[in-house]
Design an enzyme around this catalytic site. Structure first.
Site, short mmCIF file in Angstrom:
data_model
loop_
_atom_site.label_atom_id
_atom_site.label_comp_id
_atom_site.label_asym_id
_atom_site.label_seq_id
_atom_site.Cartn_x
_atom_site.Cartn_y
_atom_site.Cartn_z
CG ASN A 7 11.22 -50.55 -36.22
OD1 ASN A 7 10.72 -51.62 -36.17
ND2 ASN A 7 11.41 -49.72 -35.13
NE ARG A 90 13.29 -53.02 -32.79
CZ ARG A 90 12.15 -53.00 -32.24
NH1 ARG A 90 11.18 -52.16 -32.74
NH2 ARG A 90 11.96 -53.17 -31.07
CG HIS A 179 15.11 -51.39 -25.18
ND1 HIS A 179 14.62 -51.28 -24.00
CD2 HIS A 179 14.10 -50.84 -26.02
CE1 HIS A 179 13.44 -50.83 -24.20
NE2 HIS A 179 13.26 -50.63 -25.29
CG HIS A 207 16.22 -47.79 -24.02
ND1 HIS A 207 16.79 -47.55 -25.39
CD2 HIS A 207 14.75 -47.76 -23.95
CE1 HIS A 207 15.88 -46.91 -26.05
NE2 HIS A 207 14.70 -47.16 -25.51
NE ARG A 240 5.68 -52.65 -23.15
CZ ARG A 240 6.89 -52.43 -23.98
NH1 ARG A 240 7.84 -52.98 -23.19
NH2 ARG A 240 6.94 -51.54 -25.01
CG ASP A 282 3.72 -38.52 -22.41
OD1 ASP A 282 4.73 -37.97 -21.83
OD2 ASP A 282 3.89 -38.90 -23.59
NE ARG A 284 6.09 -35.84 -23.44
CZ ARG A 284 6.29 -36.11 -24.85
NH1 ARG A 284 6.92 -35.27 -25.37
NH2 ARG A 284 5.82 -37.40 -25.27
N GLY A 330 13.61 -41.77 -24.45
CA GLY A 330 12.35 -40.72 -24.35
C GLY A 330 12.63 -39.88 -22.85
CD GLU A 333 17.68 -39.78 -26.03
OE1 GLU A 333 17.21 -38.81 -26.85
OE2 GLU A 333 17.86 -41.16 -26.38
CG ASN A 334 13.87 -35.81 -24.22
OD1 ASN A 334 14.76 -34.81 -24.55
ND2 ASN A 334 13.47 -36.82 -24.92
CD GLU A 383 16.63 -48.46 -30.52
OE1 GLU A 383 16.20 -49.73 -30.21
OE2 GLU A 383 15.81 -47.60 -30.12
P1 ADP Z 1 9.39 -45.62 -27.28
O1 ADP Z 1 9.81 -46.62 -25.97
O2 ADP Z 1 8.09 -45.90 -27.54
O3 ADP Z 1 10.63 -45.74 -28.30
P2 ADP Z 1 10.39 -43.01 -26.45
O4 ADP Z 1 11.82 -43.63 -26.06
O5 ADP Z 1 10.20 -42.24 -27.35
O6 ADP Z 1 9.43 -44.07 -26.33
O7 ADP Z 1 9.96 -42.55 -25.08
C1 ADP Z 1 8.91 -41.99 -24.81
C2 ADP Z 1 8.78 -41.54 -23.27
O8 ADP Z 1 9.55 -40.36 -23.19
C3 ADP Z 1 7.54 -40.97 -22.82
O9 ADP Z 1 7.02 -41.36 -21.57
C4 ADP Z 1 7.46 -39.44 -22.82
O10 ADP Z 1 6.57 -38.83 -21.85
C5 ADP Z 1 9.15 -39.31 -22.48
N1 ADP Z 1 9.48 -38.04 -23.07
C6 ADP Z 1 9.57 -37.59 -24.24
N2 ADP Z 1 10.03 -36.33 -24.12
C7 ADP Z 1 10.07 -36.08 -22.85
C8 ADP Z 1 10.50 -34.74 -22.07
N3 ADP Z 1 10.60 -33.61 -22.81
N4 ADP Z 1 10.34 -34.61 -20.67
C9 ADP Z 1 9.92 -35.77 -20.22
N5 ADP Z 1 9.51 -37.06 -20.74
C10 ADP Z 1 9.65 -37.15 -22.09
#
Ligand code: ADP
Length: 397
Positions: A7, A90, A179, A207, A240, A282, A284, A330, A333-334, A383
């Site tokens: 990538n 990619r 994506h 996504h 963005r 971010d 988080r 990110g 999933e989280n 991916e």
């Molecule tokens: P990219 O688009 O650069 O591939 P990711 O898919 O890794 O990015 O997503 C990054 C985002 O996911 C960030 O906003 C980050 O805060 C969020 N994220 C990652 N882990 C957590 C978590 N445990 N809780 C909440 N948000 C999270």
């Protein structure tokens, strides 16, 4: 069989070496700061980590360093590059030229480079990495997998912009969507776990990461997506702005005295959750600040949630129904709070989630209640694995 997935960006080259027998990652890493100075981070499945400063004037030196990292020293995982069956790359922008995964020739690399006008940050870097790989591994087949290819099934009424038609014909201005590899991976996985044919499902795939896009998938095909001509369109993202009134762009540029490229940077790097909260891009940090009562962080979170909700509703309308919603990336999933707030008050559409079942991070799991008409799933994306699978399928043909 071993596949190398690459990538490449304008100044970095991320890689994963995948064993296709069990689809496990043997090693992965990143050659960073190409054209500046150079740094390699390399990690093997057995836990060996290599960090070193290097000299990467171009992608060619970075690619040589990647080869060295895989074959020599304490992080070596193969004895020579002859053990690699193919390299999968990619590529962000395939425009209308590339509608599927493609075997690389010199002409294909030239074509990818020609498309750089449509993806200034990405395609030239991809082309440089492809040339470097072709030079260093001349006998290894290379395959390109495009972020845009999955969206080439979007009908014209959904991909056109309201500019004069000639702008589409002459400048290729239209929605491309991005994506695609992720949306394709998670929707295929959904069909597998639901035990259905994807062709029989109406799905909205969310996504959500630093960049976010929502895609409607019907009959196994992308029929609409929120990102557009570039990955700037759609929902509010980390830095963005997402969709705004085009006249607001010219107005704000005028007020700040920005030229075209400064305004582009402003919309891509200074806006989104970062610009709204004034604190962080971010999610988080946004969640933590919102929980502590910060009003602008709360607003940023609410804007993202509201955008996603509207897109799910819009795509259910476009598809005349909805069978499943997927959260990935990110945030998807989280971040249970994001998923819960998106799915709140969506019973009219048949979406009901189980709040206790939703309280987790990073696994494949259903979060809708048994009586929810629409199934809601969290599906971790991969991916690189899809690129490796496509690459393997291509060389086996
Ligand atoms: P990219 O688009 O650069 O591939 P990711 O898919 O890794 O990015 O997503 C990054 C985002 O996911 C960030 O906003 C980050 O805060 C969020 N994220 C990652 N882990 C957590 C978590 N445990 N809780 C909440 N948000 C999270």
């Amino acid at each position: 069989m071993i596949i190398l997935v690459v990538n490449a960006g304008s100044s970095s080259l991320k890689y994963q070496l995948i064993n296709m027998e069990d689809e496990s990652v043997i090693a992965k890493g990143n050659c960073d700061r190409i054209g500046i100075d150079g740094h390699l981070s390399h990690k093997t499945a057995s836990g060996v980590k290599v960090e070193k400063d290097c000299d990467f004037p171009t992608h060619a030196e970075a690619f040589s360093c990647l080869v060295d990292a895989l074959t020599t020293g304490e992080g070596a995982v193969i004895s020579s590059m002859d053990e690699i069956s193919a390299v999968g790359h990619r590529v962000v922008q395939g425009a209308e030229v590339f509608t599927k995964t493609t075997l690389v020739t010199d002409e294909i690399i030239e074509k990818i480079d020609e498309l750089r006008e449509l993806a200034p940050v990405h395609n030239h870097g991809h082309a440089l990495a492809l040339w470097a790989c072709r030079k260093i591994l001349p006998n290894v087949p290379q395959v390109v997998v495009f972020d845009t290819a999955f969206h080439q099934t979007i009908p014209q009424k959904a991909f056109m912009y309201g500019f004069p038609y000639e702008d589409y014909e002459q400048f290729h201005v239209r929605k491309y969507g991005f994506h695609g590899t992720s949306h394709r991976f998670v929707t295929a996985k959904l069909a597998e776990i639901m035990g259905k044919d994807l062709k029989d499902l109406k799905v909205v795939s969310c996504h959500l990461g630093n960049g976010s896009s929502i895609t409607a998938v019907q009959d196994g095909k992308s029929v609409d997506t929120t990102m557009g001509f570039t990955p700037l369109d759609g929902v509010l993202m980390g830095t963005r702005c997402g969709a705004v009134d085009p006249s607001a762009v010219t107005y704000v540029a005028g007020k700040h005295g920005f030229g075209v490229s400064e305004m582009d940077t402003y919309m891509n790097k200074k806006s989104g959750m970062l610009g709204i909260s004034g604190k962080s891009s971010d999610f988080r940090d946004i969640t933590a600040a919102a929980e502590a009562g910060d009003k602008r962080a709360t607003l940023a979170k609410d804007m993202l949630v509201y955008d996603i909700k509207k897109d799910i509703g819009a795509y259910a309308a476009a598809m005349n129904g909805l069978d499943a919603v997927i959260f990935t990336g990110g945030i998807g999933e989280n971040a249970p709070n994001c998923r819960e707030e998106v799915c709140e008050n969506m019973e009219y559409l048949g979406i009901k989630i189980d709040k206790a079942a939703n309280d987790f991070k990073g696994e494949l799991k259903k979060i809708s209640t048994p009586d929810s008409k629409v199934e809601v799933w969290v599906i971790p994306t991969n991916e690189e694995l899809l690129i490796a699978r496509d690459t393997l399928a291509m060389i086996q043909k």
